[in-house]
Scaffold this motif. Structure first.
Motif, PDB file in Angstrom:
ATOM      1  N   GLU A  83       9.267   4.963  -5.759  1.00  0.00           N
ATOM      2  CA  GLU A  83       9.502   5.589  -4.817  1.00  0.00           C
ATOM      3  C   GLU A  83       9.816   7.358  -4.386  1.00  0.00           C
ATOM      4  O   GLU A  83       9.334   7.772  -4.036  1.00  0.00           O
ATOM      5  CB  GLU A  83       9.185   4.761  -3.271  1.00  0.00           C
ATOM      6  N   LEU A  87       1.922  -2.987   1.165  1.00  0.00           N
ATOM      7  CA  LEU A  87       1.068  -2.552  -0.067  1.00  0.00           C
ATOM      8  C   LEU A  87       1.426  -3.349  -1.310  1.00  0.00           C
ATOM      9  O   LEU A  87       1.373  -4.132  -2.031  1.00  0.00           O
ATOM     10  CB  LEU A  87      -0.008  -1.866  -0.123  1.00  0.00           C
ATOM     11  N   ARG A  88       2.672  -2.691  -1.229  1.00  0.00           N
ATOM     12  CA  ARG A  88       2.890  -2.928  -2.732  1.00  0.00           C
ATOM     13  C   ARG A  88       4.195  -4.313  -3.030  1.00  0.00           C
ATOM     14  O   ARG A  88       4.026  -5.149  -3.853  1.00  0.00           O
ATOM     15  CB  ARG A  88       4.646  -1.493  -3.137  1.00  0.00           C
ATOM     16  N   ASP A 104      12.317   0.752  -5.156  1.00  0.00           N
ATOM     17  CA  ASP A 104      12.685   2.079  -4.831  1.00  0.00           C
ATOM     18  C   ASP A 104      13.178   3.324  -5.497  1.00  0.00           C
ATOM     19  O   ASP A 104      12.662   4.068  -5.191  1.00  0.00           O
ATOM     20  CB  ASP A 104      14.914   1.698  -3.982  1.00  0.00           C
ATOM     21  N   ASN A 136      -7.884  -3.081   2.057  1.00  0.00           N
ATOM     22  CA  ASN A 136      -7.298  -2.629   0.445  1.00  0.00           C
ATOM     23  C   ASN A 136      -8.202  -4.222  -0.413  1.00  0.00           C
ATOM     24  O   ASN A 136      -6.776  -4.033  -1.368  1.00  0.00           O
ATOM     25  CB  ASN A 136      -5.802  -2.127   0.787  1.00  0.00           C
ATOM     26  N   MET A 179       1.087  -6.938  -3.443  1.00  0.00           N
ATOM     27  CA  MET A 179       0.945  -7.346  -5.205  1.00  0.00           C
ATOM     28  C   MET A 179       2.253  -7.887  -5.517  1.00  0.00           C
ATOM     29  O   MET A 179       2.226  -8.434  -6.564  1.00  0.00           O
ATOM     30  CB  MET A 179       0.997  -5.651  -5.614  1.00  0.00           C
ATOM     31  N   GLU A 180       3.569  -7.698  -5.207  1.00  0.00           N
ATOM     32  CA  GLU A 180       4.853  -7.950  -5.828  1.00  0.00           C
ATOM     33  C   GLU A 180       4.669  -9.853  -5.638  1.00  0.00           C
ATOM     34  O   GLU A 180       4.769 -10.711  -6.388  1.00  0.00           O
ATOM     35  CB  GLU A 180       6.066  -7.648  -5.043  1.00  0.00           C
ATOM     36  N   THR A 193      -0.985   2.247  -4.515  1.00  0.00           N
ATOM     37  CA  THR A 193      -0.297   1.905  -2.783  1.00  0.00           C
ATOM     38  C   THR A 193      -0.358   3.243  -1.747  1.00  0.00           C
ATOM     39  O   THR A 193      -0.598   2.970  -0.427  1.00  0.00           O
ATOM     40  CB  THR A 193       0.355   1.025  -2.761  1.00  0.00           C
ATOM     41  N   GLU A 203      19.313   6.665   2.214  1.00  0.00           N
ATOM     42  CA  GLU A 203      17.653   6.425   2.821  1.00  0.00           C
ATOM     43  C   GLU A 203      17.032   7.403   4.170  1.00  0.00           C
ATOM     44  O   GLU A 203      15.883   7.753   3.942  1.00  0.00           O
ATOM     45  CB  GLU A 203      16.643   5.299   2.963  1.00  0.00           C
ATOM     46  N   ARG A 204      18.297   7.475   4.448  1.00  0.00           N
ATOM     47  CA  ARG A 204      17.327   7.702   6.224  1.00  0.00           C
ATOM     48  C   ARG A 204      17.764   9.242   6.064  1.00  0.00           C
ATOM     49  O   ARG A 204      17.495  10.621   7.215  1.00  0.00           O
ATOM     50  CB  ARG A 204      19.137   7.676   7.069  1.00  0.00           C
ATOM     51  N   GLN A 218      -2.046   4.634   1.639  1.00  0.00           N
ATOM     52  CA  GLN A 218      -1.309   4.147   3.393  1.00  0.00           C
ATOM     53  C   GLN A 218      -1.420   4.701   4.438  1.00  0.00           C
ATOM     54  O   GLN A 218      -2.869   5.487   4.898  1.00  0.00           O
ATOM     55  CB  GLN A 218      -0.113   5.156   3.753  1.00  0.00           C
ATOM     56  N   TRP A 275      -7.243  -4.185   7.799  1.00  0.00           N
ATOM     57  CA  TRP A 275      -6.309  -2.545   7.127  1.00  0.00           C
ATOM     58  C   TRP A 275      -5.892  -3.501   5.301  1.00  0.00           C
ATOM     59  O   TRP A 275      -6.421  -2.640   4.797  1.00  0.00           O
ATOM     60  CB  TRP A 275      -5.025  -2.196   7.720  1.00  0.00           C
ATOM     61  N   GLY A 309      15.151   2.663   7.099  1.00  0.00           N
ATOM     62  CA  GLY A 309      16.071   2.396   6.024  1.00  0.00           C
ATOM     63  C   GLY A 309      16.420   1.855   4.736  1.00  0.00           C
ATOM     64  O   GLY A 309      16.899   2.071   4.404  1.00  0.00           O
ATOM     65  N   ARG A 310      15.405   2.007   4.938  1.00  0.00           N
ATOM     66  CA  ARG A 310      14.373   1.270   3.447  1.00  0.00           C
ATOM     67  C   ARG A 310      13.295   1.089   3.143  1.00  0.00           C
ATOM     68  O   ARG A 310      12.336   2.050   4.200  1.00  0.00           O
ATOM     69  CB  ARG A 310      14.468  -0.991   3.517  1.00  0.00           C
ATOM     70  N   ARG A 311      12.502   1.212   2.065  1.00  0.00           N
ATOM     71  CA  ARG A 311      11.619   1.519   1.630  1.00  0.00           C
ATOM     72  C   ARG A 311       9.907   0.519   2.483  1.00  0.00           C
ATOM     73  O   ARG A 311      10.424  -0.802   2.208  1.00  0.00           O
ATOM     74  CB  ARG A 311      10.941   1.315   0.004  1.00  0.00           C
ATOM     75  N   LEU A 312       9.719   1.481   2.599  1.00  0.00           N
ATOM     76  CA  LEU A 312       8.537   0.420   3.971  1.00  0.00           C
ATOM     77  C   LEU A 312       7.173   0.911   3.048  1.00  0.00           C
ATOM     78  O   LEU A 312       6.626   1.949   3.416  1.00  0.00           O
ATOM     79  CB  LEU A 312       7.926   1.130   5.088  1.00  0.00           C
ATOM     80  N   ASP A 313       6.338   0.057   2.476  1.00  0.00           N
ATOM     81  CA  ASP A 313       4.759  -0.463   1.367  1.00  0.00           C
ATOM     82  C   ASP A 313       4.662  -1.431   0.858  1.00  0.00           C
ATOM     83  O   ASP A 313       5.246  -1.926   0.574  1.00  0.00           O
ATOM     84  CB  ASP A 313       5.100   0.272  -0.092  1.00  0.00           C
TER      85      ASP A 313
END
Lengths: 266, 655
Positions: A157, B424-425, A154, B463, B428-429, A207, A122-123, A211, B459, B418-422
């Motif tokens: 995305e 809102l998602r 993932d 939403n 939902m999960e 979503t 990811e980085r 953002q 924020w 280093g990981r997905r940042l969402d």
């Protein structure tokens, strides 16, 4: 004897005369020329050289901006490096997480494509993707079929970001999603993976649109994929054509669909 | 001894590996993947050893051919030859396969087994030889004493030499105390009493010595006297120690019985001794502190001042102008290298440490000037230095620009999540699984937890998510009222009428003084029952050194298991950030009873509008935790919440 001696001398004289005559003519011409004519000649020569360089430059630029590459994208551990080695070098490799992109030529008859293997971590994935995306003609997105249920967010995305990108939307016409690792027991079939991804990207575009703004000056780069009001489907992404195939990167047997696609692309 | 050794390209191919029979290939590959993810990609290349489970890994980068050399061995072994071994292998490998590597023929077979075994044998035999040598005592030249000047060792009123003895004696006393404690707990008090008395005695003896060894200028006398006194003292202490030891050894139980039977008498010392007064010796000579030689000038001379004869006469005449030595050196560099400038432009130049170090030092100072914590800046520049050693830079590239580019890339890599940042998602999960998404905010006092909590609430309700705020700050006066005010404002902005009659924000509070973990748990239960989507837990600010409060925070996190634990830090913080984050993380890990404790998952950087371009705190925080910056607070109104853009921040940092 005197004749033979005379002849070379005569020839020399004739040559000298010719030389002199040429010189004389040039001198005459130059003396006849006015200053204005000289200037005109200089300008014409300069313009000619400029045109020549322009043409050469354009030739060079066009050849470099020509999209000749195929990018291998995907999450970590999805099998990109294996697929890359199989496609370009026909061997299996033991591989670890890549840190740097690798590239190789894939030849189809007379034409050849450059295949780029972009690391999935990811980085570094986005910076390396940005470096080569303008050369891309097609994208191969590798998905690990056995862990898709766990990693669907993932995967979606990354795929969404790749498809949203302006450069990709303007230049790339074909995307192939390879459902890799079909030899594992938990592997899902390609149509199921397609449906899962479509559902996920449906949620994702909502979503992504909400953002927060970023702290720099860069605005929100999230385009809306697909059609408003309808559930997301990959067929909505015309003119980009998205196809799903299954494959096993290890061993050389199940790569037929991929090689067909590459041959079509070249 | 090495379990696994591999030569890997940066593109991920394993060129050659050596595997010890007992080790599984998969575990080694997993360990190497973990190494790459944690060390190489998080810019911790300067650190030496990485441990993954029971394995220890050491790595070495070869920048000329973009290779990575990794050695894997068991953690319990402490192999000292691995560093040098990696370098030897690197040299050997690159020499053997230079052509192949240069042209990138990675798919051919690399036969390296024989050389590897040879070098390994060499390294192991060398360590055996070093171990087998008995440790010789230091020669006089190596000892510290030779480095001191004679004059510094002169006694100054006898205090210098005697003082260092005191702590050593006290250490003896303490160690004896410990022995006593181990042997006989019953007689502890008495033993301690004895110890103290003995120490007093020794002190008195020291002072006797003190008084009798005063003369400063008669060096020989002084040293002789002191030597004698030393010997005397040593003998006395030896005698006493011997007594103690034999006393203990012969009758340990008897001593116990004796001591338990009659505690009081043992307090009285062995026999009666004359009290020794503070002013020590009774001789008038010992009390005479006047200088003996009568030479007043010499007595005022400091004993460690050595007159430098060469200085005499140098400053006669006018005072000279300043030496502009700096400029001279600069000129020299440029003049000698009129053509070196061109040489740098043309042809591939290999970077050495000497080339890179000055540039890196300057960049390190630049980073520190931009508010990056100093040791983080040091570690970053070390890691960049490792990536540049031996690298071949192309034509038209200077050393400075290459180093800057590498550092910029490393910083962007560091700031990229280093990981997905969402969020809102993920909300939902969580909603789909029927539970609320919980976020906890922790940090030191006054960084802006409650303010930014309100911004995030805004924020989320924008939403269409229903938020519950748990007021777990039960300590600070007005904390609950502050949150109540925010709740009113936010509900006014998004009134229930617009959202099907549901109130969007609800405050869950139980007043002051209650247990924060309990409030949080009840809040989450309430939210689940009443269909709230998100629970935001506001905790009290606490200093990282405050142990009971850190324990309370760890308990809150452990009991409630929030989906996201945010550390709130202000952008103005400097080197403190390192300390705060390390201690918070450690507290969360230590005080948790589960096998995999939940640590800080993300960082919220606040007060970003107060710093112009001194954005170094972002780097410090992400470097330490490895976690991404989730939000950035840029003001005090509800809309001042931003997301991190790595490129923009790094541009501001490197400008």
């Amino acid at each position: 004897m005197a004749d033979t001696v005379k002849e070379p001398v005569m020839r020399e004289e004739i040559r000298m005369k010719k030389r002199i005559s040429i010189k004389e003519t040039i001198n005459n011409m130059i003396s006849n020329l006015t200053e204005e004519d000289l200037m005109v000649i200089q300008v014409v020569v300069a313009v000619f050289i400029g045109l020549v360089t322009l043409v050469l430059l354009l030739r060079l630029l066009r050849s470099s901006s020509k999209r000749q590459a195929v990018l291998l994208l995907g999450l970590c551990e999805s099998g990109k490096t294996q697929l890359f080695s199989q496609l370009c070098h026909d061997t299996d490799v033991i591989s670890v997480t890549s840190i740097k992109e690798s590239s190789a030529q894939y030849t189809v008859g007379k034409k050849s494509l450059t295949v780029y293997d972009i690391p999935g971590h990811e980085r570094i994935r986005y910076t390396l993707f940005d470096k080569v995306k303008k050369l891309a003609r097609g994208i191969i997105f590798v998905v690990d079929s056995s862990s898709i249920q766990k990693d669907v967010r993932d995967v979606a995305e990354f795929l969404y970001t790749a498809l949203c990108d302006g450069v990709v939307q303007s230049g790339v016409r074909r995307v192939l999603v390879v459902c890799n690792k079909q030899d594992l027991t938990l592997a899902r079939a390609a149509p199921l993976i397609q449906k899962t991804l479509e559902k996920e990207m449906n949620l994702l575009r909502e979503t992504r649109a909400s953002q927060l703004q970023s702290v720099g000056e860069g605005g929100n780069n999230n385009n809306y994929l697909g059609r408003q009001g309808q559930d997301f489907e990959f067929s909505h992404l015309r003119p980009i054509k998205v196809e799903f195939v299954e494959a096993v990167a290890k061993g050389n047997d199940k790569l037929g669909p991929i090689t067909n696609w590459l041959n079509q692309l070249a | 001894m090495l379990d696994f050794f591999a030569v890997i390209t940066k593109g991920g191919l394993v060129l050659w590996y050596f595997q010890d029979a007992a080790q599984q290939l998969k575990t080694s590959i997993d360990a190497i993947n973990a190494l790459i993810r944690n060390v190489v990609l998080q810019e911790r290349g300067g650190e030496n050893i990485f441990s993954h489970g029971s394995l220890a890994l050491k790595q070495h980068l070869d920048n000329e051919f973009d290779l990575l050399f990794v050695a894997v061995y068991q953690n319990i072994l402490q192999l000292s030859y691995v560093d040098k071994f990696l370098l030897d292998i690197q040299r050997e490998f690159t020499n053997c396969f230079r052509e192949q590597l240069r042209q990138g023929f990675y798919y051919e077979s690399f036969d390296f087994g024989a050389e590897y075994k040879r070098i390994l044998k060499q390294a192991e035999s060398l360590t055996k030889i070093i171990k087998a040598e008995p440790r010789k005592p230091r020669t006089f030249e190596e000892s510290e004493k030779s480095k001191k000047t004679v004059n510094s060792m002169i006694k100054h009123r006898g205090g210098d030499q005697v003082q260092p003895k005191k702590p050593s004696k006290k250490k003896e006393g303490k160690s004896k105390k410990q022995e006593c404690n181990n042997n006989s707990k019953g007689s502890q008090v008495e033993e301690v009493g004895e110890e103290d008395d003995e120490e007093e005695e020794r002190e008195n003896e020291d002072l006797v010595v003190n008084g009798s060894a005063v003369e400063e200028n008669k060096e020989e006398d002084v040293t002789a006297l002191d030597n004698n006194d030393e010997n005397e003292l040593d003998e006395e202490t030896l005698r006493k120690n011997r007594e103690k030891m034999f006393g203990k050894r012969s009758t340990p139980k008897a001593a116990k019985i004796n001591s338990t039977k009659s505690p009081k008498p043992t307090k009285v010392k062995k026999g009666k001794e004359g009290t020794v007064w503070d002013l020590g010796g009774k001789d008038s000579t010992s009390l005479d502190y006047s200088s003996k030689s009568g030479d007043s000038t010499r007595s005022s001379l400091r004993p460690d001042f050595l007159p430098d004869q060469s200085q005499i006469g140098t400053l006669s005449g006018n005072v000279r102008d300043m030496d502009m030595t700096k400029d001279e050196s600069k000129k020299k560099a440029s003049s000698g290298g009129m053509f070196s400038m061109f040489r740098g432009l043309v042809g591939g130049k290999t970077l050495t440490e000497a080339d890179v170090t000055p540039v890196l030092d300057k960049l390190k100072d630049h980073l520190i000037g931009k508010n990056v914590a100093s040791d983080i800046a040091g570690k970053l520049t070390n890691s960049v230095g490792e990536q540049l050693k031996g690298k071949v830079i192309g034509t038209f590239e200077g050393v400075t620009s290459t180093v800057r580019k590498t550092l910029t890339n490393s910083l962007v890599k560091l700031l990229t999540p280093g990981r997905r940042l969402d969020i809102l998602r993920d909300v939902m999960e969580a909603k789909n699984s029927g539970r609320p998404y919980t976020m906890a905010f922790c940090g030191v006092n006054g960084v802006g937890k409650s303010t930014n909590l309100a911004k995030i609430t805004f924020w989320l309700i924008e939403n269409n998510l229903r938020v519950m705020i748990a007021a777990c700050d039960t300590f600070r006066a007005g904390a609950v009222e502050q949150l109540r005010t925010h709740t009113h404002h936010l509900n006014a902005l998004h009134p229930p009428e617009k959202h099907h009659g549901n109130d969007m924000v609800h405050l869950f509070e139980q007043g002051y003084g209650k247990d924060a973990a309990g409030i949080a748990r009840h809040a989450i239960d309430y939210a689940r029952k009443n269909n709230y989507d998100v629970v935001l837990i506001d905790t009290a600010g606490r200093m990282q050194d405050n142990e009971p409060l850190m324990r309370a925070l760890a308990k809150l996190i452990m009991v409630n298991e929030p989906d996201l634990t945010l550390f709130v830090g202000e952008a103005l913080v400097g080197n403190e950030a390192v300390d705060q984050l390390v201690k918070f993380n450690r507290a969360l890990a230590d005080h948790s009873t589960s096998a995999k404790p939940q640590k800080i998952d993300g960082i919220l950087l606040t007060k970003f509008d107060t710093i112009d371009d001194k954005v170094g705190a972002a780097i410090s925080m992400t470097y330490i935790t490895g976690q991404p910056i989730v939000f950035i607070g840029t003001g005090q109104t509800y809309t001042d919440l931003r997301r991190l853009d790595a490129e923009a921040v790094v541009n501001a940092l490197m400008s």
